[in-house]
Design a protein around this motif. Structure first.
Motif, short mmCIF file in Angstrom:
data_model
loop_
_atom_site.label_atom_id
_atom_site.label_comp_id
_atom_site.label_asym_id
_atom_site.label_seq_id
_atom_site.Cartn_x
_atom_site.Cartn_y
_atom_site.Cartn_z
N GLU A 2 -3.16 -2.98 -22.40
CA GLU A 2 -2.74 -2.09 -21.33
C GLU A 2 -3.79 -2.06 -20.22
OE1 GLU A 2 -1.45 2.58 -20.70
OE2 GLU A 2 -1.54 1.72 -22.72
N GLN A 3 -3.32 -2.02 -18.97
CA GLN A 3 -4.22 -2.00 -17.82
C GLN A 3 -5.12 -0.76 -17.86
OE1 GLN A 3 -2.37 -1.36 -13.97
NE2 GLN A 3 -3.90 -2.59 -12.91
N GLN A 4 -6.42 -0.97 -17.66
CA GLN A 4 -7.36 0.15 -17.62
C GLN A 4 -7.23 0.91 -16.30
OE1 GLN A 4 -10.94 -2.18 -18.56
NE2 GLN A 4 -11.15 -0.98 -20.44
N LYS A 5 -7.40 2.23 -16.39
CA LYS A 5 -7.22 3.08 -15.21
C LYS A 5 -8.50 3.82 -14.89
CE LYS A 5 -2.32 3.85 -16.28
NZ LYS A 5 -1.31 4.86 -16.69
N ASN A 244 -4.03 15.18 -0.04
CA ASN A 244 -3.50 16.53 -0.34
C ASN A 244 -3.24 16.71 -1.84
OD1 ASN A 244 -3.34 17.33 2.51
ND2 ASN A 244 -1.68 15.80 2.61
N THR A 245 -4.19 16.22 -2.63
CA THR A 245 -4.05 16.27 -4.08
C THR A 245 -5.30 16.89 -4.70
OG1 THR A 245 -2.72 14.23 -3.95
CG2 THR A 245 -3.47 14.91 -6.14
N PRO A 246 -5.43 18.20 -4.65
CA PRO A 246 -6.61 18.86 -5.23
C PRO A 246 -6.59 18.82 -6.75
CG PRO A 246 -5.09 20.50 -4.35
CD PRO A 246 -4.55 19.16 -3.95
N VAL A 247 -7.78 18.71 -7.33
CA VAL A 247 -7.94 18.64 -8.78
C VAL A 247 -8.44 20.00 -9.27
CG1 VAL A 247 -9.23 17.53 -10.65
CG2 VAL A 247 -8.37 16.17 -8.73
N ALA A 248 -7.94 20.43 -10.43
CA ALA A 248 -8.33 21.72 -11.01
C ALA A 248 -9.37 21.57 -12.11
CB ALA A 248 -7.11 22.45 -11.56
N HIS A 249 -9.28 20.50 -12.90
CA HIS A 249 -10.19 20.38 -14.05
C HIS A 249 -10.33 18.91 -14.45
CE1 HIS A 249 -12.40 21.64 -17.56
NE2 HIS A 249 -11.59 20.96 -18.35
N VAL A 250 -11.52 18.59 -14.96
CA VAL A 250 -11.80 17.24 -15.45
C VAL A 250 -12.27 17.32 -16.89
CG1 VAL A 250 -13.34 15.24 -15.21
CG2 VAL A 250 -12.38 16.33 -13.17
N ALA A 251 -11.71 16.46 -17.72
CA ALA A 251 -12.14 16.33 -19.12
C ALA A 251 -12.24 14.84 -19.42
CB ALA A 251 -11.12 17.00 -20.05
N PRO A 252 -12.90 14.45 -20.51
CA PRO A 252 -12.91 13.03 -20.86
C PRO A 252 -11.51 12.45 -20.93
CG PRO A 252 -14.49 14.23 -22.21
CD PRO A 252 -13.69 15.26 -21.44
N ARG A 253 -11.28 11.42 -20.14
CA ARG A 253 -10.02 10.66 -20.11
C ARG A 253 -8.85 11.40 -19.48
NH1 ARG A 253 -10.04 5.80 -22.66
NH2 ARG A 253 -11.93 5.34 -23.85
N SER A 254 -9.06 12.58 -18.91
CA SER A 254 -7.92 13.25 -18.25
C SER A 254 -8.37 14.10 -17.08
CB SER A 254 -7.15 14.11 -19.25
OG SER A 254 -7.89 15.26 -19.60
N VAL A 255 -7.50 14.15 -16.09
CA VAL A 255 -7.70 14.97 -14.89
C VAL A 255 -6.48 15.86 -14.73
CG1 VAL A 255 -7.74 14.88 -12.36
CG2 VAL A 255 -9.19 13.33 -13.67
N THR A 256 -6.72 17.15 -14.56
CA THR A 256 -5.62 18.09 -14.35
C THR A 256 -5.58 18.49 -12.88
OG1 THR A 256 -5.90 18.98 -16.58
CG2 THR A 256 -4.58 20.28 -15.04
N LEU A 257 -4.43 18.22 -12.24
CA LEU A 257 -4.28 18.59 -10.83
C LEU A 257 -3.97 20.08 -10.70
CD1 LEU A 257 -2.12 15.56 -9.57
CD2 LEU A 257 -4.61 15.72 -9.84
N GLU A 258 -4.10 20.60 -9.49
CA GLU A 258 -3.84 22.02 -9.27
C GLU A 258 -2.39 22.40 -9.54
OE1 GLU A 258 -5.15 23.77 -5.65
OE2 GLU A 258 -7.27 23.79 -6.27
N VAL A 262 -1.08 16.35 -15.37
CA VAL A 262 -2.21 15.76 -16.08
C VAL A 262 -2.15 14.24 -15.90
CG1 VAL A 262 -3.33 15.40 -18.31
CG2 VAL A 262 -2.32 17.63 -17.76
N MET A 263 -3.27 13.66 -15.43
CA MET A 263 -3.37 12.21 -15.25
C MET A 263 -4.41 11.68 -16.23
SD MET A 263 -3.35 11.96 -11.08
CE MET A 263 -3.35 10.16 -11.10
N ASN A 264 -4.06 10.66 -16.95
CA ASN A 264 -4.98 10.05 -17.91
C ASN A 264 -5.70 8.86 -17.28
OD1 ASN A 264 -4.25 11.84 -20.02
ND2 ASN A 264 -2.40 10.62 -20.38
N ALA A 265 -6.94 8.64 -17.70
CA ALA A 265 -7.73 7.53 -17.17
C ALA A 265 -8.78 7.12 -18.18
CB ALA A 265 -8.40 7.93 -15.85
N ASP A 266 -9.19 5.86 -18.11
CA ASP A 266 -10.25 5.35 -18.98
C ASP A 266 -11.64 5.70 -18.44
OD1 ASP A 266 -8.62 3.57 -20.96
OD2 ASP A 266 -7.86 3.09 -18.95
N GLY A 420 -17.03 8.75 -20.51
CA GLY A 420 -16.16 8.19 -19.48
C GLY A 420 -16.10 8.98 -18.19
N VAL A 421 -16.93 10.03 -18.04
CA VAL A 421 -16.96 10.83 -16.81
C VAL A 421 -18.30 10.61 -16.11
CG1 VAL A 421 -16.77 13.14 -15.80
CG2 VAL A 421 -15.44 12.55 -17.84
N TYR A 422 -18.24 10.33 -14.82
CA TYR A 422 -19.43 9.99 -14.04
C TYR A 422 -19.42 10.80 -12.74
CZ TYR A 422 -18.87 6.04 -17.21
OH TYR A 422 -18.67 5.26 -18.32
#
Length: 463
Positions: A2-5, A244-258, A262-266, A420-422
């Protein structure tokens, strides 16, 4: 497989540079940039009007820092690079424009005669500054403020009249807050080696060769096409940019928008404003950076017909705080950058707002323009502008307060625990454009290596 994100939060210079470097190292990865505002570029914004090219944020960068020059060449904009013009620089003090003494570096004298004859400092102030040749070390491997360091070495008058106007103009800060180790570590190193700042600075000045032609290019670089072309070109390397896409929270491998999505990422790279580090990451070391001091400033760019402005034989001036003016600095942009104004035009950019008094930034455009123009007319003969462009930077300029490096180290150590968070950006390792690019490059390379290692591990596990 699967393509890495990869998700990058923030479409300023740091985020866009990170996107470029990720794609350079991992072209097959999908890179998505999330931006809370409605435009890319962050502080970089270029306005073009009637032949004037107006940089509303940074106008250029220090040529001696190669990271941004290398990036510009990498993306094919190297032929647009131009050096700033040179000329005398002034300080407005005691109701008069006075030349910065020859040989002074950031207000620190390295030549005797220009310092003796300058009207910037009184005879007593000159004698006090000369004590730098005798007094013991001030910096003893423990961070202190720039104000304490320079005043103990050179005296309060030289600091007030020469050093503070220059450094406050660069960093938009108060010297009493600003960290020596984080902002000007080279001066700590010079004092450590030579004890005297004056002798130390003199020793590192290159000797003048007989017959050497006078330097005709300045120490800064910019793009004649406008710096926004840089951010637009960098943006083209991302696979997707969502405005126009504000983010509310960041966790390992996932970003939660306002909006709750929830968007998943490597891999996730934070390249956002420092005030977002705490809310997005929600650990104490991130909140420590978010709660650190930031300032608000504004700039006013005035376009004139050339005959409406009395010329000076320099590129601009800074203003001593004790003069009580609204403006803190003024740049004659067309003298610094030949492309900034048409042949019959002059572009003057003034700066207002200080770390201690940012109330002017909250005033209306009309009030800011009126006060800035009145101050310009106190200093020189200025006519009626053709138009003006006002830009505000609200609560965005990080202040590297005392022990900043220690707080950043604690933050980065804590972030290591979030796989995975930088993070990169002006809050961490330098506020200049090259510093932001350099940090983004290192973070992107670290993320790309982790992605490659993960990919290799998954491949091996399937064998």
């Amino acid at each position: 497989m699967e393509q890495q994100k990869v998700i990058i939060i923030g479409a300023g210079i740091s985020g866009l540079a990170a996107a470029f470097y990720i794609k350079k190292r991992k072209p097959e990865a999908k890179v998505t940039v999330l931006e809370a505002s409605g435009r890319i570029g962050g502080k970089i914004k270029t306005v073009r009007r009637d032949g004037f090219v107006i940089e509303c944020g940074p106008e250029g960068y220090m040529a001696r820092k190669p990271a941004l020059t290398n990036l510009i060449n990498d993306i094919g904009l190297g032929d647009q690079l131009v050096h700033s013009g040179t000329g005398t620089y002034y300080i407005y003090v005691n109701h008069q424009l006075r030349k910065m003494p020859a040989g002074s570096v950031m207000g620190i004298p390295t030549k005797l005669l220009p310092m003796v004859t300058t009207g910037l400092v009184s005879p007593w102030g000159k004698l006090r500054a000369a004590l730098d040749l005798l007094i013991p070390h001030v910096y003893r491997d423990k961070d202190i403020s720039l104000k304490e360091f320079f005043e103990r070495r050179l005296g309060s008058e030289l600091v007030t009249n020469m050093i503070e106007p220059l450094l406050s103009g660069i960093y938009s800060g108060n010297l009493a807050d600003m960290s020596l180790e984080a902002t000007l570590p080279q001066f700590a190193a010079i004092e450590k080696k030579h004890r005297s700042l004056i002798l130390g600075m003199k020793s590192i000045q290159p000797p003048k060769q007989a017959g050497t032609p006078k330097k005709r290019s300045g120490q800064f670089l910019s793009l004649s096409c406008g710096l926004d072309v840089l951010t637009e070109k960098l943006a083209s390397y991302a696979d997707e940019i969502r405005l126009n896409t504000p983010v509310a929270h960041v966790a390992p491998r996932s970003v939660t928008l306002e909006d709750g999505t929830v968007m998943n990422a490597d891999a996730i790279i934070l390249a956002t404003s420092p005030k977002q580090f705490g809310p997005l990451l929600d650990f104490s070391e991130a909140w420590s950076l978010t709660n650190d001091k930031r300032t608000s400033t504004a700039s006013v760019a005035f376009a004139f017909n050339k005959n409406e402005v009395e010329p000076i034989d320099g590129t601009g001036y800074v203003v001593s705080r004790k003069e009580g003016l609204t403006i803190t600095a003024c740049s004659f942009m067309d003298r610094k950058w030949s492309y900034a104004a048409p042949e019959n035009g002059t572009l003057i950019r003034t700066y207002v707002g200080t770390a201690d008094n940012a109330s002017i930034v909250e005033e209306s455009d009309e009030v800011i323009e009126k006060k800035a123009l009145a101050d310009l007319r106190k200093i020189g003969n200025i006519g009626t502008p053709l138009f003006s462009v006002i830009t505000r930077q609200i609560d965005t300029m990080p202040q590297y307060t005392v022990n900043h490096n220690q707080r950043v180290q604690a933050f980065e150590d804590a972030l290591e625990k979030m796989s995975g968070v930088y993070a990169c950006g002006a809050m961490l390792h330098g506020v200049g454009l090259p510093d932001c690019v350099d940090t983004a490059m290192h973070v992107a390379e670290k993320a790309a290596k982790a992605l490659t290692d993960e990919e290799r591990t998954q491949t091996n596990s399937k064998r």
